[in-house]
Design a protein around this motif. Structure first.
Motif, PDB file in Angstrom:
ATOM      1  N   ALA A   1       0.824  -1.206   0.000  1.00 46.41           N
ATOM      2  CA  ALA A   1       0.000   0.000   0.000  1.00 46.41           C
ATOM      3  C   ALA A   1       0.859   1.257   0.000  1.00 46.41           C
ATOM      4  O   ALA A   1       0.548   2.240  -0.673  1.00 46.41           O
ATOM      5  N   THR A   2       1.974   1.226   0.753  1.00 48.54           N
ATOM      6  CA  THR A   2       2.872   2.384   0.800  1.00 48.54           C
ATOM      7  C   THR A   2       3.483   2.651  -0.564  1.00 48.54           C
ATOM      8  O   THR A   2       3.570   3.803  -1.020  1.00 48.54           O
ATOM      9  N   GLU A   3       3.890   1.580  -1.238  1.00 47.65           N
ATOM     10  CA  GLU A   3       4.485   1.735  -2.570  1.00 47.65           C
ATOM     11  C   GLU A   3       3.457   2.248  -3.573  1.00 47.65           C
ATOM     12  O   GLU A   3       3.747   3.157  -4.376  1.00 47.65           O
ATOM     13  N   GLU A   4       2.233   1.691  -3.513  1.00 45.24           N
ATOM     14  CA  GLU A   4       1.189   2.106  -4.457  1.00 45.24           C
ATOM     15  C   GLU A   4       0.804   3.570  -4.255  1.00 45.24           C
ATOM     16  O   GLU A   4       0.744   4.350  -5.220  1.00 45.24           O
ATOM     17  N   LEU A   5       0.556   3.957  -3.014  1.00 42.63           N
ATOM     18  CA  LEU A   5       0.156   5.342  -2.752  1.00 42.63           C
ATOM     19  C   LEU A   5       1.309   6.312  -2.989  1.00 42.63           C
ATOM     20  O   LEU A   5       1.104   7.439  -3.451  1.00 42.63           O
ATOM     21  N   GLY A   6       2.522   5.880  -2.664  1.00 44.61           N
ATOM     22  CA  GLY A   6       3.670   6.742  -2.885  1.00 44.61           C
ATOM     23  C   GLY A   6       3.855   7.072  -4.357  1.00 44.61           C
ATOM     24  O   GLY A   6       4.162   8.215  -4.723  1.00 44.61           O
ATOM     25  N   SER A   7       3.617   6.060  -5.241  1.00 47.15           N
ATOM     26  CA  SER A   7       3.731   6.299  -6.682  1.00 47.15           C
ATOM     27  C   SER A   7       2.602   7.181  -7.188  1.00 47.15           C
ATOM     28  O   SER A   7       2.796   8.049  -8.044  1.00 47.15           O
ATOM     29  N   ARG A   8       1.412   6.983  -6.632  1.00 41.94           N
ATOM     30  CA  ARG A   8       0.244   7.726  -7.077  1.00 41.94           C
ATOM     31  C   ARG A   8       0.268   9.174  -6.605  1.00 41.94           C
ATOM     32  O   ARG A   8      -0.075  10.097  -7.345  1.00 41.94           O
TER      33      ARG A   8
ATOM     34  N   GLY B   1       3.022  10.810  -5.197  1.00 38.50           N
ATOM     35  CA  GLY B   1       4.302  11.489  -5.313  1.00 38.50           C
ATOM     36  C   GLY B   1       4.868  11.938  -3.985  1.00 38.50           C
ATOM     37  O   GLY B   1       5.716  12.828  -3.926  1.00 38.50           O
ATOM     38  N   ARG B   2       4.415  11.340  -2.908  1.00 38.56           N
ATOM     39  CA  ARG B   2       4.898  11.669  -1.564  1.00 38.56           C
ATOM     40  C   ARG B   2       4.624  10.486  -0.640  1.00 38.56           C
ATOM     41  O   ARG B   2       3.964   9.516  -1.028  1.00 38.56           O
ATOM     42  N   THR B   3       5.129  10.581   0.589  1.00 40.55           N
ATOM     43  CA  THR B   3       4.876   9.522   1.571  1.00 40.55           C
ATOM     44  C   THR B   3       3.430   9.603   2.045  1.00 40.55           C
ATOM     45  O   THR B   3       2.978  10.663   2.491  1.00 40.55           O
ATOM     46  N   PRO B   4       2.663   8.512   1.934  1.00 42.03           N
ATOM     47  CA  PRO B   4       1.251   8.552   2.347  1.00 42.03           C
ATOM     48  C   PRO B   4       1.105   8.673   3.857  1.00 42.03           C
ATOM     49  O   PRO B   4       1.975   8.239   4.614  1.00 42.03           O
ATOM     50  N   THR B   5      -0.001   9.267   4.277  1.00 47.72           N
ATOM     51  CA  THR B   5      -0.286   9.396   5.705  1.00 47.72           C
ATOM     52  C   THR B   5      -0.903   8.105   6.229  1.00 47.72           C
ATOM     53  O   THR B   5      -1.322   7.237   5.464  1.00 47.72           O
ATOM     54  N   VAL B   6      -0.970   8.001   7.537  1.00 49.10           N
ATOM     55  CA  VAL B   6      -1.581   6.824   8.161  1.00 49.10           C
ATOM     56  C   VAL B   6      -3.048   6.700   7.752  1.00 49.10           C
ATOM     57  O   VAL B   6      -3.542   5.613   7.472  1.00 49.10           O
ATOM     58  N   LYS B   7      -3.746   7.837   7.700  1.00 48.49           N
ATOM     59  CA  LYS B   7      -5.160   7.825   7.328  1.00 48.49           C
ATOM     60  C   LYS B   7      -5.353   7.301   5.910  1.00 48.49           C
ATOM     61  O   LYS B   7      -6.249   6.487   5.647  1.00 48.49           O
ATOM     62  N   GLU B   8      -4.505   7.753   4.982  1.00 48.03           N
ATOM     63  CA  GLU B   8      -4.605   7.312   3.593  1.00 48.03           C
ATOM     64  C   GLU B   8      -4.310   5.827   3.465  1.00 48.03           C
ATOM     65  O   GLU B   8      -4.985   5.108   2.721  1.00 48.03           O
TER      66      GLU B   8
END
Length: 281
Positions: A146-153, A155-162
């Motif tokens: 999930a971190t890799e997917e959201l990070g690519s989408r 363009g930043r480090t995702p939050t805990v909520k996301e």
């Protein structure tokens, strides 16, 4: 100076201060504004946009309390500090949802024990140095994806909520999974550390000890609302005995009662405060 305007709720009867950037409100200003927001929050219906605005603003304005409480755990490193702050935010939200102005206690005194308690509970319940539960092993893998997917989408480090929304987990479970992912790396206390000019020490040399003064600050914050709940006479006796350092006989003269009666009153009050402190811990 933070810009503050006034916005009316749809009912036309409730006015809420609008803070341009709540996270930048100075702690002194946050105390006064928080009282206004708690006063309004008590009159609003839960779930309405106005209620959510008031609640979210209170959270952002008081984030400095979380940073203050988390500061005592700074030795755990920057990566773990992020998790500690996230857990502290949970304590702040619980404090906001349970606080009432009728307590006649400063919100800071009420909130800090909740925040510190939540952080301590986090360490107590998530000590996985020896064993990591299977559910957390699985969540760790899911978290990495999930971190890799959201990070690519994003363009930043995702939050805990996301991450929680994408993984269909609670924010608490995401925080646990993050800690589990860090639990697979350890270092020996005998590991050598360069100290400059060809000097060398071992990691064990840098292990600190608990500062008793920090524990005292925590106790003061936990004790303040308990004393505020006492009756006027009991508070006065506590002040005379422990602030002015009067003897029981001198207190008895001021109250017009015997020293024995003062002793009974003092013992009863101290017992109540002691039980309240144990419950808070």
């Amino acid at each position: 100076m933070v810009a503050i305007t006034t916005v009316k709720a749809e009912t036309g009867t409730t006015e809420l201060p609008e803070v341009a950037d709540p996270s930048k409100v100075a702690p002194r200003d946050a105390r006064e504004l928080s009282r206004q927001f708690f006063d309004r929050l008590a009159t609003l219906e839960e779930g309405t946009p106005e209620y959510q605005y008031a609640r979210n603003t209170l959270i952002e304005m008081n984030m400095s309390l979380v940073r203050y409480a988390a500061g005592r755990f700074r030795s755990r490193g920057p990566e773990e500090m992020e998790d500690i702050v996230q857990v502290g935010m949970i304590g702040l939200i619980k404090a906001i949802d349970r606080f009432e102005l009728s307590r006649e206690v400063e919100f800071t005194s009420f909130a800090v024990p909740y925040i510190v308690g939540e952080i301590k509970r986090f360490f107590r319940d998530t000590s996985w140095a020896v064993h990591v539960p299977r559910r957390l092993q699985e969540a760790r893998v899911q978290l990495a994806r999930a971190t890799e997917e959201l990070g690519s989408r994003l363009g930043r480090t995702p939050t805990v909520k996301e991450l929680a929304e994408l993984m269909c987990l609670s924010e608490e479970e995401v925080v646990e999974a993050r800690l589990a992912s860090n639990g697979y790396t350890s270092a020996s206390l005998d590991a050598a550390i360069a100290t400059g000019e060809d000097g060398e020490s071992v990691l064990a040399d840098f292990i600190g000890a608990d500062d008793a003064a920090l524990e005292l600050v925590e106790d003061f914050h936990a004790l303040a609302p308990l004393i505020a709940d006492l009756g006027e006479r009991d508070r006065q006796i506590i002040h005379w005995r422990f602030v002015e350092e009067l003897t029981q006989a001198q207190i008895g003269e001021r109250l017009g009662v015997s020293q024995m009666h003062v002793s009974r009153l003092l013992s009863r009050t101290l017992k109540r405060l002691r039980e309240g402190m144990l419950t808070t811990r």
